[in-house]
Scaffold this motif. Structure first.
Motif, short mmCIF file in Angstrom:
data_model
loop_
_atom_site.label_atom_id
_atom_site.label_comp_id
_atom_site.label_asym_id
_atom_site.label_seq_id
_atom_site.Cartn_x
_atom_site.Cartn_y
_atom_site.Cartn_z
N GLN A 90 -99.79 -0.80 73.38
CA GLN A 90 -100.70 -0.88 74.28
C GLN A 90 -100.20 -1.35 75.73
OE1 GLN A 90 -102.76 -4.22 72.22
NE2 GLN A 90 -104.33 -2.85 71.27
N THR B 248 -101.61 3.25 63.60
CA THR B 248 -100.72 2.15 63.07
C THR B 248 -101.47 0.87 63.07
OG1 THR B 248 -98.70 0.78 63.28
CG2 THR B 248 -99.85 1.54 65.28
N SER B 249 -101.28 0.16 62.06
CA SER B 249 -101.69 -1.03 61.96
C SER B 249 -100.61 -2.18 61.87
CB SER B 249 -102.60 -1.40 60.58
OG SER B 249 -101.67 -0.79 59.56
N LEU B 250 -99.49 -1.90 62.17
CA LEU B 250 -98.32 -2.85 62.50
C LEU B 250 -98.60 -3.48 63.95
CD1 LEU B 250 -95.51 -0.51 61.61
CD2 LEU B 250 -96.55 -2.07 59.90
N PRO B 251 -98.73 -5.00 63.68
CA PRO B 251 -99.18 -5.85 65.04
C PRO B 251 -98.04 -5.56 66.11
CG PRO B 251 -99.31 -7.04 62.93
CD PRO B 251 -98.78 -5.79 62.66
N GLU B 252 -96.70 -5.63 65.89
CA GLU B 252 -95.76 -5.49 66.87
C GLU B 252 -95.81 -4.31 67.33
OE1 GLU B 252 -95.11 -6.53 63.80
OE2 GLU B 252 -94.64 -8.47 63.71
N HIS C 176 -99.66 3.26 58.05
CA HIS C 176 -100.69 2.59 57.26
C HIS C 176 -99.72 2.03 55.93
CE1 HIS C 176 -103.97 2.26 59.91
NE2 HIS C 176 -103.77 3.75 60.20
N THR D 197 -98.39 -2.00 67.45
CA THR D 197 -99.68 -1.76 68.26
C THR D 197 -99.24 -2.38 69.48
OG1 THR D 197 -100.99 -1.82 66.18
CG2 THR D 197 -101.83 -2.53 68.54
N ALA D 198 -98.89 -3.75 69.72
CA ALA D 198 -98.75 -4.59 71.09
C ALA D 198 -97.79 -3.51 71.94
CB ALA D 198 -98.25 -5.90 70.66
N ASP E 107 -89.34 -1.69 67.27
CA ASP E 107 -90.87 -1.77 67.85
C ASP E 107 -91.01 -0.69 68.93
OD1 ASP E 107 -91.32 -3.49 65.63
OD2 ASP E 107 -91.01 -5.28 67.02
N ALA F 4 -105.26 2.53 66.77
CA ALA F 4 -105.68 1.76 65.43
C ALA F 4 -105.60 2.84 64.31
CB ALA F 4 -107.01 1.37 65.47
#
Length: 451
Positions: free
Chosen positions: A354, A344-348, A39, A350-351, A268, A341
């Protein structure tokens, strides 16, 4: 009419619940570091902590025999009424912990950069990981002696004091992480410094708790450092610890490969795998609670040479151990999004997490038998079987499954990696289950009653 002796469910639960809570807090050191950096920093620092933690985890995992071996030897000695022998076992382990901790501090300046050159390509991630590991190494001597003290407590049938120790370490680590990373912006170096301070405070708490709990005769035995009993018996300790060391080295080689392979797939994927590994560790430490209960009860009953009680101890631990694995699987199945969530809040990142979290969802349930049998075999001192089954799972299942996935399954190299890791954990439980049946049929569980 035969009256069946009831299973010791209450005893198992009284040992398991503090161990479960305590074990769950252990990976919180990594989880807190991961969450704070996820974060308040970036993927570079997050990946650096993942790699740096790999080195520190290598040291702690490879010498985890200081805890497990102490529990087994102390539990069996206390079970057979040999209190002085139990103290001597713990003294040997404490001396070994100090020696290993001192050696780690001396070798870190060469070993850490060498390991990092294998785990990651040159660049900012590697440089920051080296810095993180060098700082964290200052905590190793304290952590190793704490392992011995915790091993004594579990062997003596006390899992509540170890809970106090690890809770102290993790509360202090949490507070300092927030201050150093979130407040002062020290990034990965701040996360490392927080852990060092927390581990040394944890050792102070462990020593205090042990001294207050020890009986006067036990304290007197501890003071006799130069007795003949301490000068002998090292060969037996070395044989047991060698099995545990090699077994843990095999397991850690598999885990390290997962991290190193992810590093080659990009920052990533490396960061995502670090998060997924933290979730896996959280579940595994929770599952170890009933393994610790089985370990403590089995060691006592083997020391007393009571085979029926040994079998009841195993049975009382088995069903809850599987149930806990199922609970973690359901929790991850229903709430994987919120878990990610938090971390991490880093989009790449997180994707990527997932995409691969499905493998981690099923790991707790698939691994439940392996964790249970770990406790049973440790308590009984059957470390050679633990080594053999671990090697078999790694060489006969993990490696072939990974190679087969890379060759024939077209769903991505990171999926191949996690699939092989899942099958590896299933195989561990199956192979140890076969060994359990074989030893039971041969009636050999008491072979090491007085080790």
């Amino acid at each position: 009419m035969t009256v069946r002796t009831p299973l010791p469910h209450r005893r198992a639960f009284s040992l398991a619940w503090p161990a479960i809570l305590g074990n769950i807090t252990v990976p919180l050191v990594g989880l807190v570091d991961t969450a704070m950096l996820g974060h308040f920093s970036n993927a570079t620092h997050l990946g650096a902590v993942a790699l740096g933690s790999t080195v520190l985890s290598a040291v702690m995992w490879l010498v985890s025999f200081l805890r497990t071996g102490t529990t087994s030897l102390v539990g069996r000695a206390l079970g057979s009424g040999r209190d002085d022998a139990a103290v001597t076992h713990a003294q040997r382990a404490a001396l070994l912990a100090v020696a290993i901790g001192g050696g780690a501090l001396l070798l870190q300046w060469i070993a850490v950069p060498a390991l990092m050159s294998v785990l990651a390509p040159a660049g900012d991630v590697r440089d920051l990981a080296i810095q993180y590991a060098w700082i964290r190494m200052a905590s190793v001597p304290a952590a190793l002696v704490t392992l011995v003290i915790s091993g004594w407590f579990v062997g003596a049938g006390d899992t509540r004091r170890p809970l106090v120790i690890v809770a102290t370490v993790n509360v202090v680590n949490l507070v300092l992480d927030v201050a150093f990373v979130g407040g002062l912006g020290w990034n990965s170096a701040g996360a490392a410094a927080a852990t060092v301070i927390a581990e040394w405070l944890g050792l102070a708490v462990a020593v205090t708790l042990w001294w207050r709990a020890a009986r006067p005769a036990t304290r007197a035995a501890v003071r006799r450092w130069r007795g003949r009993g301490l000068r002998t018996g090292w060969r037996r300790l070395a044989a047991m610890n060698t099995d545990l060391f090699l077994r843990t080295a095999t397991l850690y080689a598999v885990l390290t490969f997962v991290t190193a392979y992810g590093a080659r797939l990009g920052p990533d994927i490396l960061a995502a795998n670090a998060i997924l590994m933290q979730l896996m560790l959280l579940a595994s430490y929770g599952q170890d609670g009933y393994a610790h209960a089985a370990e403590s009860m089995v060691a006592r009953e083997v020391g007393r040479r009571d085979v029926p009680a040994f079998r009841r101890a195993v049975a009382a631990s088995a069903l809850p151990a599987v149930a806990i694995g199922g609970v973690f699987t359901i929790a991850y199945l229903l709430a994987s999004g919120p878990f990610l969530a938090v971390l991490t809040s880093l989009p790449e990142v997180t994707a990527a997490a997932q995409e691969h979290i499905g493998w981690v969802v099923w790991l707790p349930l698939a691994s439940s038998a392996a964790y249970l049998f770990d406790g049973v075999f440790l308590g009984a001192g059957r470390t050679r079987e633990m080594l053999v089954t671990m090697l078999a799972a790694a060489l006969l299942v993990f490696v072939p499954a990974l190679l087969a996935g890379l060759a024939w399954v077209d769903d991505g190299r990171n999926h191949d990696l996690w699939r092989a890791f899942l099958l590896f954990n299933v195989a561990r439980g199956v192979f140890m289950g076969i060994a359990y049946v074989r030893i039971s049929r041969a009636g050999r569980w008491l072979d090491r009653a007085h080790a």
